[in-house]
Design an enzyme around this catalytic site. Structure first.
Site, mmCIF file in Angstrom:
data_model
loop_
_atom_site.group_PDB
_atom_site.id
_atom_site.type_symbol
_atom_site.label_atom_id
_atom_site.label_comp_id
_atom_site.label_asym_id
_atom_site.label_seq_id
_atom_site.Cartn_x
_atom_site.Cartn_y
_atom_site.Cartn_z
ATOM 1 N N GLY A 1 -8.920 7.955 3.819
ATOM 2 C CA GLY A 1 -9.707 7.967 5.048
ATOM 3 C C GLY A 1 -9.684 9.324 5.721
ATOM 4 O O GLY A 1 -9.586 9.421 6.946
ATOM 5 N N GLY B 1 -7.499 10.688 10.305
ATOM 6 C CA GLY B 1 -7.330 11.189 8.944
ATOM 7 C C GLY B 1 -7.802 12.622 8.826
ATOM 8 O O GLY B 1 -7.109 13.481 8.251
ATOM 9 N N TYR C 1 -7.902 -8.071 11.440
ATOM 10 C CA TYR C 1 -7.482 -6.671 11.478
ATOM 11 C C TYR C 1 -5.993 -6.576 11.796
ATOM 12 O O TYR C 1 -5.248 -5.837 11.144
ATOM 13 C CB TYR C 1 -8.293 -5.904 12.537
ATOM 14 C CG TYR C 1 -7.856 -4.473 12.702
ATOM 15 C CD1 TYR C 1 -8.127 -3.530 11.718
ATOM 16 C CD2 TYR C 1 -7.159 -4.061 13.843
ATOM 17 C CE1 TYR C 1 -7.724 -2.207 11.862
ATOM 18 C CE2 TYR C 1 -6.759 -2.755 13.998
ATOM 19 C CZ TYR C 1 -7.038 -1.827 13.007
ATOM 20 O OH TYR C 1 -6.623 -0.524 13.148
#
Length: 287
Positions: A3, A9, A153
């Site tokens: 990512g 990231g 999530y």
């Protein structure tokens, strides 16, 4: 760095390249990945960054990625990529896409790269989230249709944390030359938090913007976890500010650690079965 084309990231990749590291950018979106690579190479030189195609929801893509990079001198792996919304299918089809991407993809990638990482005495940093506090470790809910939007999530990010700590325990028991470290970035003002609570975010952002980390601020716990020479395996880093929302990186305690780690073996067994990656067997085959 998975990512690596956006958010924390990319912020991490910038700082690592700036310090002279060569960063492999694991990205699903080739266009955005090439743009991130171009920016880094323009700033820090041609050898600073290399794009590697990686779709963590697809186990074949994970294996191809591992095959491409396993001959490189790997000193660290940052399991950072993550998705919030559920839509679509993972390659196996039976797991919630968030769990398959955020946890199972990283579990398999770590196992497949364990040999190269131990050869250098490397470090695995897995990025969790504050949402790990909001859910119980019921891994059966990871199946497709097993959990609602926000809970899915949170379950995947709890899995990230439990995996990181269990990897350290197993590495110590097997006397592997490896450190596994966990972190979370706090509340970061990125598209991810906007997607997680879109209506609340639109209303509340003007009021709470001062409490939110920028991507660069959210990268600080990750950067400390991957670069600080004094970091110990099994540590957990987070922002030091109010409620761990923002601020510089500091070690923190995992809330409800005993209860969460009681579920580690069940998560590990499920992950090996789902990915076909037996972590210690992959390591032993490499050496």
């Amino acid at each position: 760095m998975t990512g690596a084309n956006a958010g924390i990231g990319f912020a991490c990749a910038v700082q690592l390249c700036k310090q002279g590291a060569r960063v492999l950018l694991g990205c699903r979106d080739e266009g955005r990945g090439r743009e991130a690579q171009r920016i880094l190479q323009d700033r820090y030189g041609e050898s600073s960054a290399q794009l590697v195609s990686l779709d963590l929801s697809d186990q074949q893509s994970v294996r191809r990625c591992a095959e491409m990079v396993e001959s490189s001198p790997l000193h660290g792996l940052v399991n950072n990529a993550g998705i919030v919304r559920a839509g679509g299918q993972n390659s196996a089809g039976e797991f919630d896409l968030r769990f398959a991407t955020n946890h199972l993809g990283h579990f398999a990638l770590t196992g497949l790269l364990l040999g190269p990482l131990t050869r250098t005495g490397g470090r695995v940093v897995t990025v969790s989230s504050m949402t790990y506090r909001t859910i119980e470790p019921n891994w059966g809910l990871s199946r497709t249709g097993g959990i609602e939007f926000k809970g899915g999530y949170a379950l995947s990010k709890l899995a990230n944390l439990v995996f990181a700590l269990e990897l350290q325990r197993r590495a110590e028991r097997a006397e592997l030359n490896l450190k596994s470290v966990a972190c979370h970035p706090g509340a970061v003002d990125t598209n991810m938090i906007a997607n997680y609570v879109p209506r609340l975010y639109r209303i509340a952002r003007p009021l709470i913007a001062w409490l939110l980390n920028s991507p660069s601020g959210g990268a600080l716990p990750v950067l400390r976890a991957i670069t600080d020479p004094d970091v110990q395996g099994g540590e957990f880093f987070a922002p030091r500010g109010l409620m761990e929302w923002a601020g510089g990186a500091t070690p923190v305690q995992v809330r409800g650690l005993h209860k969460k780690m009681n579920s580690a073996k069940a998560l590990w067994d499920l992950s090996e079965q789902a990915t076909g990656v037996n972590v210690l067997s992959e390591y032993q085959a490499f050496i």
